[in-house]
Scaffold this active site. Structure first.
Site, PDB file in Angstrom:
ATOM      1  N   HIS A  31       0.836  -1.194   0.000  1.00 41.98           N
ATOM      2  CA  HIS A  31       0.000   0.000   0.000  1.00 41.98           C
ATOM      3  C   HIS A  31       0.875   1.250   0.000  1.00 41.98           C
ATOM      4  O   HIS A  31       2.088   1.180   0.160  1.00 41.98           O
ATOM      5  CB  HIS A  31      -0.945   0.014   1.213  1.00 41.98           C
TER       6      HIS A  31
ATOM      7  N   LYS B  40      -0.463   4.625   4.662  1.00 42.41           N
ATOM      8  CA  LYS B  40      -1.263   3.603   5.346  1.00 42.41           C
ATOM      9  C   LYS B  40      -0.507   3.095   6.567  1.00 42.41           C
ATOM     10  O   LYS B  40       0.627   2.635   6.466  1.00 42.41           O
ATOM     11  CB  LYS B  40      -1.582   2.439   4.404  1.00 42.41           C
TER      12      LYS B  40
END
Length: 246
Positions: free
Chosen positions: A157, A161
């Site tokens: 990600h 995140k």
């Protein structure tokens, strides 16, 4: 109990949607994408704070004003755990189906969802991608068919995140566990990666990789809208994204 008009259940009349968590990234995507659908109409948007009372024809409400929101056929929620309890109680009281992607729920909140499902239809998911829903099913079937194989889940990600492994990776791991595997996890945070999940099954001399790559965050909003249109016509119960496929 349920405030669904006969007209709203006809195919030529849009289902009325109440959006909870409207100011977030997902909330804004849901507002934008729902405007192009003829089968859904957002009749109210709930946020922690309200400035303008009407934006693009949609009435705006603060989180403490749930009691004043208009009747709806389904509620879509992408908010925070601290706002979840009041919303769930509101949905049960008014008989409103609930689609929710709020993550970080406690065990008690998950138990409350189970209890609510005896009275209203509820659908909670960590990922609303329809492709991921198919991947979850494939992982469980692969784990069941390949006993004794190593199972590794790698998720990637964007750098902002914070949680790791991702909620989606954990959902995939639960599917692998149901199939009899013991998953291991690895997480990477780099650049602006929307989301990539690889589930690898390996043994001596061979391996299988099941991969899902998200390149556009709109896929999650589209999946939630698809789920809402489906859930609004279901009886009370607890559902998964996979239930809304096909």
């Amino acid at each position: 109990m349920k405030s669904v008009s006969l007209a709203s259940m006809q195919t030529n009349t849009p289902l009325r949607v109440l959006l909870h968590g409207a100011n977030g990234r997902m909330g804004q995507a849901l507002l934008r994408l729902s405007s192009s659908r003829e089968d859904l109409q957002v009749v109210g948007a709930v946020s922690r704070k309200v400035g303008q009372r009407v934006i693009d024809g949609v009435s705006q409400f603060a989180a403490g004003e749930l009691g004043g929101t208009p009747d709806s056929d389904v509620v879509i929620d992408f908010s925070l755990p601290e706002a979840f309890d009041a919303l769930l109680a509101h949905c049960v009281e008014h008989g409103r189906p609930l689609v929710t992607g709020t993550t970080g729920l406690s065990d008690a909140q998950q138990a409350a969802l189970d209890a609510a499902a005896t009275r209203i239809p509820v659908l909670w998911a960590t990922n609303f991608s329809l492709g991921v829903a198919v991947l979850v099913d494939m992982v469980e079937r692969a784990a069941r068919a390949l006993p004794g194989w190593d199972c590794d889940i790698v998720e990637q990600h964007h750098v902002r995140k914070l949680d790791a492994p991702s909620g989606t990776a954990l959902t995939l791991g639960e599917a692998a566990t149901r199939g009899g595997a013991t998953p291991r996890y690895a997480s990477l945070r780099a650049g602006d990666i929307v989301g990539e999940h690889t589930v690898q099954f390996a043994t001596l001399g061979e391996r299988i990789e099941l991969i899902h790559r998200a390149t556009d965050r709109d896929i999650f909003a589209r999946g939630a809208l698809h789920a809402a249109a489906w859930l609004a016509r279901q009886p009370a119960g607890r559902y998964r994204i996979a239930d809304a496929l096909g």
